[in-house]
Design a protein around this motif. Structure first.
Motif, PDB file in Angstrom:
ATOM      1  N   ILE A   1      49.284 -21.419   3.614  1.00 16.04           N
ATOM      2  CA  ILE A   1      47.820 -21.299   2.238  1.00 16.04           C
ATOM      3  C   ILE A   1      47.213 -20.998   2.133  1.00 16.04           C
ATOM      4  CG2 ILE A   1      50.290 -22.626   1.712  1.00 16.04           C
ATOM      5  CD1 ILE A   1      49.045 -25.112   2.092  1.00 16.04           C
ATOM      6  N   HIS A   2      46.174 -21.887   3.410  1.00 15.69           N
ATOM      7  CA  HIS A   2      44.875 -21.630   3.925  1.00 15.69           C
ATOM      8  C   HIS A   2      43.809 -20.470   5.190  1.00 15.69           C
ATOM      9  CE1 HIS A   2      40.419 -21.933   2.410  1.00 15.69           C
ATOM     10  NE2 HIS A   2      40.627 -22.375   3.535  1.00 15.69           N
ATOM     11  N   LEU A   3      42.974 -19.757   4.931  1.00 17.96           N
ATOM     12  CA  LEU A   3      43.239 -19.928   6.186  1.00 17.96           C
ATOM     13  C   LEU A   3      41.478 -19.039   6.092  1.00 17.96           C
ATOM     14  CD1 LEU A   3      42.004 -15.814   7.242  1.00 17.96           C
ATOM     15  CD2 LEU A   3      44.744 -16.015   6.225  1.00 17.96           C
ATOM     16  N   SER A   4      40.543 -19.678   7.131  1.00 18.77           N
ATOM     17  CA  SER A   4      39.448 -19.446   6.748  1.00 18.77           C
ATOM     18  C   SER A   4      38.713 -19.114   8.719  1.00 18.77           C
ATOM     19  CB  SER A   4      38.579 -20.580   6.359  1.00 18.77           C
ATOM     20  OG  SER A   4      37.304 -20.432   6.888  1.00 18.77           O
ATOM     21  N   LYS A   5      37.138 -18.447   8.509  1.00 19.98           N
ATOM     22  CA  LYS A   5      36.483 -18.605  10.405  1.00 19.98           C
ATOM     23  C   LYS A   5      35.615 -19.707   9.915  1.00 19.98           C
ATOM     24  CE  LYS A   5      32.533 -15.832   7.822  1.00 19.98           C
ATOM     25  NZ  LYS A   5      31.809 -17.642   8.089  1.00 19.98           N
ATOM     26  N   THR A   6      35.721 -20.103  10.939  1.00 19.61           N
ATOM     27  CA  THR A   6      34.640 -21.916  11.099  1.00 19.61           C
ATOM     28  C   THR A   6      33.050 -21.403  13.328  1.00 19.61           C
ATOM     29  OG1 THR A   6      34.185 -24.338  10.811  1.00 19.61           O
ATOM     30  CG2 THR A   6      36.044 -22.622  11.966  1.00 19.61           C
ATOM     31  N   SER A   7      32.178 -21.849  12.604  1.00 19.14           N
ATOM     32  CA  SER A   7      31.828 -22.251  13.856  1.00 19.14           C
ATOM     33  C   SER A   7      32.418 -23.258  14.563  1.00 19.14           C
ATOM     34  CB  SER A   7      30.426 -22.318  13.855  1.00 19.14           C
ATOM     35  OG  SER A   7      29.521 -23.499  12.700  1.00 19.14           O
TER      36      SER A   7
ATOM     37  N   LYS B   1      35.820 -29.846  13.166  1.00 18.10           N
ATOM     38  CA  LYS B   1      34.225 -30.460  11.836  1.00 18.10           C
ATOM     39  C   LYS B   1      35.270 -29.618  10.124  1.00 18.10           C
ATOM     40  CE  LYS B   1      29.969 -30.686  10.463  1.00 18.10           C
ATOM     41  NZ  LYS B   1      28.398 -29.985  10.505  1.00 18.10           N
ATOM     42  N   ARG B   2      35.651 -28.229  10.901  1.00 17.68           N
ATOM     43  CA  ARG B   2      36.216 -27.807   8.620  1.00 17.68           C
ATOM     44  C   ARG B   2      37.127 -28.023   8.202  1.00 17.68           C
ATOM     45  NH1 ARG B   2      34.790 -26.735   4.307  1.00 17.68           N
ATOM     46  NH2 ARG B   2      35.458 -24.670   3.335  1.00 17.68           N
ATOM     47  N   VAL B   3      37.823 -28.538   9.526  1.00 20.01           N
ATOM     48  CA  VAL B   3      39.367 -28.704   9.136  1.00 20.01           C
ATOM     49  C   VAL B   3      39.379 -30.241   8.416  1.00 20.01           C
ATOM     50  CG1 VAL B   3      41.391 -29.278   9.647  1.00 20.01           C
ATOM     51  CG2 VAL B   3      40.985 -27.428  10.177  1.00 20.01           C
ATOM     52  N   ASN B   4      38.421 -30.764   9.444  1.00 19.81           N
ATOM     53  CA  ASN B   4      38.091 -32.594   8.062  1.00 19.81           C
ATOM     54  C   ASN B   4      38.104 -31.897   6.484  1.00 19.81           C
ATOM     55  OD1 ASN B   4      37.183 -35.211   9.059  1.00 19.81           O
ATOM     56  ND2 ASN B   4      35.836 -34.715   8.874  1.00 19.81           N
ATOM     57  N   GLN B   5      36.160 -31.705   7.359  1.00 19.08           N
ATOM     58  CA  GLN B   5      36.020 -31.686   5.254  1.00 19.08           C
ATOM     59  C   GLN B   5      36.812 -31.071   4.884  1.00 19.08           C
ATOM     60  OE1 GLN B   5      32.511 -28.893   6.657  1.00 19.08           O
ATOM     61  NE2 GLN B   5      31.083 -30.416   6.928  1.00 19.08           N
ATOM     62  N   ILE B   6      37.420 -30.217   4.430  1.00 15.63           N
ATOM     63  CA  ILE B   6      38.708 -30.476   3.988  1.00 15.63           C
ATOM     64  C   ILE B   6      39.957 -31.760   3.299  1.00 15.63           C
ATOM     65  CG2 ILE B   6      40.750 -28.765   3.054  1.00 15.63           C
ATOM     66  CD1 ILE B   6      39.473 -26.457   4.838  1.00 15.63           C
ATOM     67  N   PHE B   7      40.647 -31.426   4.513  1.00 12.63           N
ATOM     68  CA  PHE B   7      40.680 -33.422   4.282  1.00 12.63           C
ATOM     69  C   PHE B   7      40.366 -34.015   3.210  1.00 12.63           C
ATOM     70  CE2 PHE B   7      43.921 -32.285   8.044  1.00 12.63           C
ATOM     71  CZ  PHE B   7      45.357 -31.531   7.525  1.00 12.63           C
ATOM     72  N   THR B   8      38.794 -34.231   3.443  1.00 10.68           N
ATOM     73  CA  THR B   8      38.378 -35.448   2.941  1.00 10.68           C
ATOM     74  C   THR B   8      37.296 -35.069   1.507  1.00 10.68           C
ATOM     75  OG1 THR B   8      36.394 -35.332   4.056  1.00 10.68           O
ATOM     76  CG2 THR B   8      37.943 -36.401   4.754  1.00 10.68           C
TER      77      THR B   8
END
Length: 455
Positions: free
Chosen positions: A210-216, A220-227
């Motif tokens: 339902i969502h995909l993304s690149k990140t460094s 950290k990025r998944v945590n940002q999405i959850f919060t």
């Protein structure tokens, strides 16, 4: 009653940080009625960049109390208060993590002065604490130390309270006790994710992406999405039952994988790329004296585009950069700020050697070298960069200027056979957009090397 606080940490991996200093000012809306300030021995190493930023080093903390020794005081001074901090989500998470290690469930309501400032000071140029308080004429000392930043936050919060004449914004901005915190299921998901570069995939209960993304930094990025607190990300977090990932070792491979898979999978919570990501191009033209000049044209009007851009501004910036780097004639390339005084072509002003009719061929060679700097239009080109682990590199293969695919190979084996190379490549669609993404990346960042291969 408010507990306005700031925390300094050791830095390091997500949820593995330790507190090195804490300052709490208990504020009744008018004045500070109690305060607690202390260094804290984190019982772990402090990251070098944090030492440089805060000035707090391990030697200073040897005799400082450990967190469990100050935990009771923190509970007492924050009891029946709303925690206020600049980027409260970070400070609250760190506190809860430390208390969780002691087996204690620390819960308070929180209020973030970043969120409040965006609502009450919409014209501010920056919402970082240092820049914001300076723009408001609030004095700040001991920047990046807990008490200095906490005092600055006290003064900022007083100003924001005065501006909130309706008292509606503060009521609406106070978060529920668990908002911004992760559920146990989300903590389990986060715990197994790496702090590395790659592409991550968020799945619903049926396993659909339902969502995909690149990140460094995947964790950290998944945590940002959850919060995150906007409606889209709240729905995404609620529907996510599992997160998988693929490491890429470097950002360019991640960019290409994200682009290809977004178009193929089209997840419902992801932004799908436009049909064409570029609008303008740099082309060459020959003037009446035989000199090559660099022109910026709308993509459709350029017969042989040498470089693609998402707008005129970025194209001009790049033309300016290579004009300087390769000592090309500024006037020929339409750079109005050319000021050098040299006699030569058309009484023009040039950077470096002046152009005259005797060095047309030499000058044109420099133009070709300039526009070929990040050229991927050779017969067979290999873009090599870091791999997913030590001893590995990534390989992006292009044929006749089009992307063929991406693969990884062991440094202990020479990749000098095109047939072997093609066998380890995962195919990708060689579109103009893919070329644009590669060229844009190469203009801004370095890779290990670019090779032109022979059959």
């Amino acid at each position: 009653m408010y507990a306005i606080l700031d925390i300094e940490t050791t830095g390091g991996k997500f949820n593995e940080e330790g507190i090195t200093e804490i300052a709490i000012h208990k504020f009744d809306g008018q004045k500070v009625v109690d305060k607690f300030i202390s260094l804290v021995n984190p019982e772990k190493e402090i990251q070098p960049f944090v030492v440089k930023l805060t000035g707090i080093n391990s030697k200073m903390l040897r005799t400082a109390p450990k967190f469990y020794e100050v935990a009771k005081r923190i509970i007492e001074i924050t009891e029946d208060t709303v925690i206020v901090a600049h980027n409260a989500q970070f400070d609250y998470r760190i506190l809860r993590t430390e208390f969780r290690r002691l087996g204690y469930n620390f819960e308070r309501k929180t209020l973030c002065t970043v969120d409040l400032s965006k609502l009450l000071l919409p014209d501010a140029e920056s919402y970082s604490l240092g820049k914001l308080v300076r723009s408001l004429g609030i004095p700040v000392s001991d920047r990046h130390r807990a008490n200095g930043d906490a005092l600055a936050t006290v003064k900022l919060f007083k100003l924001l309270l005065a501006k909130d004449s309706e008292k509606v914004i503060i009521k609406d901005t106070i978060r529920k006790e668990t908002q911004g915190e992760l559920s146990e299921k989300q903590l389990d998901i986060i715990r197994d994710l790496p702090n590395e570069t790659g592409v991550f995939y968020m799945h619903n209960k049926d396993g659909d992406i339902i969502h995909l993304s690149k990140t460094s930094d995947i964790k950290k990025r998944v945590n940002q999405i959850f919060t995150k607190t906007n409606d889209k990300f709240k729905k995404l977090a609620k529907e996510t039952k599992k997160v998988t990932y693929e490491l890429t070792g470097n950002e360019l491979v991640a960019i290409l994988k994200e682009h290809q898979e977004l178009l193929k999978i089209r997840p419902k919570y992801s932004t799908i790329p436009k049909k064409r990501m570029y609008s303008h191009a740099i082309c060459t033209a020959i003037d009446e004296n035989g000199y090559m000049k660099l022109k910026i044209e709308p993509y459709r009007e350029c017969k042989e585009p040498l470089a693609l851009f998402n707008g005129v501004f970025s194209a001009k910036n790049y033309r300016y950069k290579i004009t300087k780097e390769f000592e090309l004639c500024e006037k020929l390339n339409g750079i109005s700020e050319a000021r050098s005084n040299c006699s030569g072509y058309d009484e023009g002003t040039c950077l470096g050697a002046c152009i005259n009719k005797e060095n047309v061929a030499e000058y044109n060679k420099r133009v070709i070298a300039a526009v070929s700097k990040n050229n991927i239009k050779g017969n067979k080109v290999l873009v090599i960069d870091k791999g997913r682990e030590i001893g590995e590199q990534s390989a992006i293969l292009l044929k006749n200027g089009s992307l063929v695919g991406v693969g990884f190979y062991d440094l202990n084996h020479q990749i000098n056979n095109i047939h072997i190379l093609e066998s380890i490549i995962t195919p990708m669609n060689g579109t103009r957009d893919a070329n644009y993404l590669i060229e844009s990346y190469l203009r801004k960042k370095r890779v290990v090397k670019i090779l032109e291969l022979n059959d």
